[in-house]
Design a protein around this motif. Structure first.
Motif, PDB file in Angstrom:
ATOM      1  N   TRP A   1       3.667   8.771  -0.626  1.00  0.00           N
ATOM      2  CA  TRP A   1       3.282   8.487   0.756  1.00  0.00           C
ATOM      3  C   TRP A   1       3.422   9.736   1.624  1.00  0.00           C
ATOM      4  O   TRP A   1       2.552  10.048   2.444  1.00  0.00           O
ATOM      5  CB  TRP A   1       4.112   7.349   1.324  1.00  0.00           C
ATOM      6  CG  TRP A   1       3.974   7.180   2.804  1.00  0.00           C
ATOM      7  CD1 TRP A   1       4.919   7.419   3.764  1.00  0.00           C
ATOM      8  CD2 TRP A   1       2.791   6.787   3.516  1.00  0.00           C
ATOM      9  NE1 TRP A   1       4.417   7.180   5.014  1.00  0.00           N
ATOM     10  CE2 TRP A   1       3.109   6.792   4.902  1.00  0.00           C
ATOM     11  CE3 TRP A   1       1.504   6.436   3.128  1.00  0.00           C
ATOM     12  CZ2 TRP A   1       2.181   6.449   5.881  1.00  0.00           C
ATOM     13  CZ3 TRP A   1       0.583   6.084   4.103  1.00  0.00           C
ATOM     14  CH2 TRP A   1       0.920   6.104   5.455  1.00  0.00           C
TER      15      TRP A   1
ATOM     16  N   VAL B   1      -5.286   6.196   1.750  1.00  0.00           N
ATOM     17  CA  VAL B   1      -4.912   5.061   0.908  1.00  0.00           C
ATOM     18  C   VAL B   1      -4.241   5.579  -0.363  1.00  0.00           C
ATOM     19  O   VAL B   1      -4.661   6.594  -0.922  1.00  0.00           O
ATOM     20  CB  VAL B   1      -6.146   4.195   0.563  1.00  0.00           C
ATOM     21  CG1 VAL B   1      -6.670   3.507   1.796  1.00  0.00           C
ATOM     22  CG2 VAL B   1      -7.242   5.019  -0.090  1.00  0.00           C
TER      23      VAL B   1
ATOM     24  N   PRO C   1       2.089   0.839   2.471  1.00  0.00           N
ATOM     25  CA  PRO C   1       2.149  -0.592   2.169  1.00  0.00           C
ATOM     26  C   PRO C   1       3.596  -1.012   1.931  1.00  0.00           C
ATOM     27  O   PRO C   1       4.442  -0.200   1.572  1.00  0.00           O
ATOM     28  CB  PRO C   1       1.312  -0.730   0.893  1.00  0.00           C
ATOM     29  CG  PRO C   1       0.509   0.525   0.808  1.00  0.00           C
ATOM     30  CD  PRO C   1       1.321   1.590   1.459  1.00  0.00           C
TER      31      PRO C   1
ATOM     32  N   GLN D   1      -8.553  -0.424   4.179  1.00  0.00           N
ATOM     33  CA  GLN D   1      -7.896  -1.355   3.265  1.00  0.00           C
ATOM     34  C   GLN D   1      -8.913  -2.136   2.448  1.00  0.00           C
ATOM     35  O   GLN D   1      -8.760  -2.302   1.225  1.00  0.00           O
ATOM     36  CB  GLN D   1      -7.004  -2.321   4.060  1.00  0.00           C
ATOM     37  CG  GLN D   1      -5.795  -1.680   4.707  1.00  0.00           C
ATOM     38  CD  GLN D   1      -5.017  -2.667   5.563  1.00  0.00           C
ATOM     39  OE1 GLN D   1      -5.167  -3.879   5.427  1.00  0.00           O
ATOM     40  NE2 GLN D   1      -4.180  -2.147   6.469  1.00  0.00           N
TER      41      GLN D   1
ATOM     42  N   VAL E   1      -2.513   3.200  -2.894  1.00  0.00           N
ATOM     43  CA  VAL E   1      -2.090   2.184  -3.854  1.00  0.00           C
ATOM     44  C   VAL E   1      -2.446   2.581  -5.288  1.00  0.00           C
ATOM     45  O   VAL E   1      -1.662   2.369  -6.216  1.00  0.00           O
ATOM     46  CB  VAL E   1      -2.693   0.808  -3.504  1.00  0.00           C
ATOM     47  CG1 VAL E   1      -2.396  -0.212  -4.609  1.00  0.00           C
ATOM     48  CG2 VAL E   1      -2.129   0.315  -2.173  1.00  0.00           C
TER      49      VAL E   1
ATOM     50  N   PHE F   1       6.087  -3.198  -0.457  1.00  0.00           N
ATOM     51  CA  PHE F   1       5.981  -3.613  -1.855  1.00  0.00           C
ATOM     52  C   PHE F   1       7.231  -4.332  -2.335  1.00  0.00           C
ATOM     53  O   PHE F   1       8.328  -4.156  -1.800  1.00  0.00           O
ATOM     54  CB  PHE F   1       5.711  -2.411  -2.756  1.00  0.00           C
ATOM     55  CG  PHE F   1       6.864  -1.441  -2.867  1.00  0.00           C
ATOM     56  CD1 PHE F   1       7.801  -1.586  -3.875  1.00  0.00           C
ATOM     57  CD2 PHE F   1       7.005  -0.396  -1.970  1.00  0.00           C
ATOM     58  CE1 PHE F   1       8.869  -0.693  -3.981  1.00  0.00           C
ATOM     59  CE2 PHE F   1       8.056   0.496  -2.067  1.00  0.00           C
ATOM     60  CZ  PHE F   1       8.987   0.343  -3.078  1.00  0.00           C
TER      61      PHE F   1
ATOM     62  N   TYR G   1      -0.246  -5.471   2.859  1.00  0.00           N
ATOM     63  CA  TYR G   1      -0.941  -4.516   3.714  1.00  0.00           C
ATOM     64  C   TYR G   1      -0.591  -4.748   5.189  1.00  0.00           C
ATOM     65  O   TYR G   1      -1.058  -5.721   5.779  1.00  0.00           O
ATOM     66  CB  TYR G   1      -2.451  -4.640   3.546  1.00  0.00           C
ATOM     67  CG  TYR G   1      -3.003  -4.043   2.281  1.00  0.00           C
ATOM     68  CD1 TYR G   1      -3.337  -2.693   2.216  1.00  0.00           C
ATOM     69  CD2 TYR G   1      -3.208  -4.818   1.142  1.00  0.00           C
ATOM     70  CE1 TYR G   1      -3.850  -2.133   1.061  1.00  0.00           C
ATOM     71  CE2 TYR G   1      -3.720  -4.266  -0.019  1.00  0.00           C
ATOM     72  CZ  TYR G   1      -4.040  -2.923  -0.060  1.00  0.00           C
ATOM     73  OH  TYR G   1      -4.541  -2.379  -1.199  1.00  0.00           O
TER      74      TYR G   1
ATOM     75  N   TYR H   1      -1.288   0.448   8.093  1.00  0.00           N
ATOM     76  CA  TYR H   1      -1.612   1.217   6.887  1.00  0.00           C
ATOM     77  C   TYR H   1      -3.107   1.456   6.825  1.00  0.00           C
ATOM     78  O   TYR H   1      -3.893   0.544   7.046  1.00  0.00           O
ATOM     79  CB  TYR H   1      -1.159   0.458   5.646  1.00  0.00           C
ATOM     80  CG  TYR H   1      -1.695   1.017   4.334  1.00  0.00           C
ATOM     81  CD1 TYR H   1      -1.197   2.209   3.811  1.00  0.00           C
ATOM     82  CD2 TYR H   1      -2.708   0.357   3.633  1.00  0.00           C
ATOM     83  CE1 TYR H   1      -1.695   2.722   2.618  1.00  0.00           C
ATOM     84  CE2 TYR H   1      -3.202   0.861   2.442  1.00  0.00           C
ATOM     85  CZ  TYR H   1      -2.695   2.042   1.939  1.00  0.00           C
ATOM     86  OH  TYR H   1      -3.182   2.559   0.758  1.00  0.00           O
ATOM     87  N   PRO H   2      -3.547   2.704   6.536  1.00  0.00           N
ATOM     88  CA  PRO H   2      -2.756   3.871   6.102  1.00  0.00           C
ATOM     89  C   PRO H   2      -2.455   4.884   7.210  1.00  0.00           C
ATOM     90  O   PRO H   2      -1.940   5.955   6.917  1.00  0.00           O
ATOM     91  CB  PRO H   2      -3.666   4.496   5.061  1.00  0.00           C
ATOM     92  CG  PRO H   2      -5.048   4.265   5.608  1.00  0.00           C
ATOM     93  CD  PRO H   2      -4.995   2.911   6.271  1.00  0.00           C
TER      94      PRO H   2
ATOM     95  N   ILE I   1       1.954  -6.067  -3.393  1.00  0.00           N
ATOM     96  CA  ILE I   1       1.598  -5.158  -2.310  1.00  0.00           C
ATOM     97  C   ILE I   1       1.218  -5.967  -1.067  1.00  0.00           C
ATOM     98  O   ILE I   1       0.410  -6.894  -1.144  1.00  0.00           O
ATOM     99  CB  ILE I   1       0.409  -4.259  -2.707  1.00  0.00           C
ATOM    100  CG1 ILE I   1       0.783  -3.337  -3.870  1.00  0.00           C
ATOM    101  CG2 ILE I   1      -0.086  -3.438  -1.518  1.00  0.00           C
ATOM    102  CD1 ILE I   1       1.738  -2.216  -3.501  1.00  0.00           C
TER     103      ILE I   1
ATOM    104  N   LYS J   1      -2.280 -10.585   3.836  1.00  0.00           N
ATOM    105  CA  LYS J   1      -3.072  -9.663   3.029  1.00  0.00           C
ATOM    106  C   LYS J   1      -2.163  -9.102   1.955  1.00  0.00           C
ATOM    107  O   LYS J   1      -1.502  -8.078   2.140  1.00  0.00           O
ATOM    108  CB  LYS J   1      -3.650  -8.554   3.906  1.00  0.00           C
ATOM    109  CG  LYS J   1      -4.910  -7.928   3.321  1.00  0.00           C
ATOM    110  CD  LYS J   1      -5.623  -7.094   4.349  1.00  0.00           C
ATOM    111  CE  LYS J   1      -6.976  -6.639   3.843  1.00  0.00           C
ATOM    112  NZ  LYS J   1      -7.686  -5.826   4.858  1.00  0.00           N
ATOM    113  N   SER J   2      -2.107  -9.798   0.831  1.00  0.00           N
ATOM    114  CA  SER J   2      -1.167  -9.452  -0.217  1.00  0.00           C
ATOM    115  C   SER J   2      -1.849  -9.545  -1.574  1.00  0.00           C
ATOM    116  O   SER J   2      -2.611 -10.471  -1.841  1.00  0.00           O
ATOM    117  CB  SER J   2       0.035 -10.391  -0.180  1.00  0.00           C
ATOM    118  OG  SER J   2       0.884 -10.188  -1.277  1.00  0.00           O
TER     119      SER J   2
END
Length: 339
Positions: A112, A119, A79, A10, A121, A81, A69, A73-74, A67, A36-37
């Motif tokens: 996904w 990852v 994530p 991440q 995003v 959202f 976390y 993930y992952p 987003i 963690k955004s």
């Protein structure tokens, strides 16, 4: 992969994204301090777009992708959202049609499934950017021109803003159904002999910082039963007054075709979270709704954890958690679009 491994991936992804996008496009989400955004801010329509389309006195419209976390993930989960669309200068939320939100969610889910364990995003951002340009931009312009910028704006209806004329319980119920985009479910013909399914609710709620979460499930065989169950649940005044009643369903139809769908009821990302849960445990012929009463304190991504946990607990109690899927399904999947 352990939590530390996920954390490192991440952090690496965030560094890469920060090097690609300017700080006014990609930045930490301060609304969820301690979580963690991060937020991506995309321009949808600007002054040039309005001028080219003979629309006067309008300010820029932006779309935000928030987003969150999760620790998983992952390696195990995507994530979380949220999607917001705002008329920034006016401070007004623009209610995107469920069609657009559903299409975006489906595109994210496909990515996904294709890159699970990696990852993703950046792929999400690229996909959303393309979608804005190819689909969303022109549709918003058409709506604004057609309705003089009025019907693209949606203000929430709360008990304090309802008209005194909306006094009958049936009218209130119809309004709730309409806001949840299930009018098509409620009005659809029901096969002869199909009865109201038995509904089960959580014995104990999840309570966090004054927010309360309760799950409800029902065994269903037809999509039309979704409307039946939701209408029955909303007859309960306490449930009808919940801040959000998000739901998902998953039905195995003839030939093994999976028919599934969801509704956020304003809690962006919650419907797809529930739908993803049903897919992961391979639950079939079931409807699940989670009611949330907001307690006045933002929970950040914790709310999605509670939504999933309370639903999973009830599904497990009634025998729907039998096995987890090992890999992507080979069966055809038919999605129910909202209208």
């Amino acid at each position: 992969m352990d939590i530390e491994g996920n954390k490192q991936l991440q952090e690496d992804e965030i560094i890469v994204l920060s090097s690609i996008y300017e700080s006014d496009i990609f930045y930490p989400n301060k609304d969820y301090e301690g979580d963690k955004s991060y937020t991506f801010k995309f321009p949808v329509l600007n002054e040039d777009d309005f001028s080219e389309n003979d629309i006067e006195d309008q300010e820029n419209i932006f779309l935000k992708l928030n987003i969150f976390y999760p620790e998983t993930y992952p390696s195990d989960e995507p994530p979380i959202f949220e999607i917001e669309c705002t008329w920034t200068e006016k401070g007004i939320d623009i209610s995107l049609d469920e069609k657009y939100k559903k299409e975006i969610s489906n595109k994210f889910l496909e990515i996904w499934n294709d890159f699970k364990g990696e990852v993703i995003v950046y792929e999400w951002v690229q996909t959303l950017t393309d979608y804005i340009e190819s689909e969303l931009k022109n549709s918003l312009i058409e709506d604004i021109k057609k309705n003089n910028a009025s019907t693209t704006i949606s203000l929430p209806v709360t008990p304090d803003t309802k008209s005194p004329n909306d006094s009958s319980e049936e009218d209130d119920l119809d309004e709730s159904l309409k806001s949840m985009h299930i009018t098509s479910f409620s009005n659809a013909p029901i096969p002869e002999g199909v009865k109201m399914p038995e509904i089960f609710s959580s014995k104990e709620p999840i309570v966090d910082r004054k927010s309360v979460f309760i799950a409800h499930i029902a065994s269903i065989q037809y999509v039309t039963q979704v409307g039946m169950v939701v209408r029955e649940l909303l007859k309960n005044k306490k449930i009808a007054k919940a801040t959000h009643n998000m739901f998902a369903y998953r039905i195995e139809e003839e030939g093994g075709v999976i028919n599934e769908g969801n509704d956020d009821d304003g809690e962006h990302g919650a419907g797809i979270t529930l739908e993803g849960l049903l897919e992961v445990i391979d639950a079939r012929n079931v409807f699940v709704m989670v009611s949330r009463w907001y307690g006045g304190i933002k929970l950040g991504p914790d709310r999605f954890k509670h939504i999933k946990d309370i639903a999973l607990q009830l599904l497990d109690e009634h025998g729907y958690v039998q096995h987890k899927k090992k890999g992507p399904t080979t069966k055809n999947v038919k999605k129910k679009s909202k209208k």
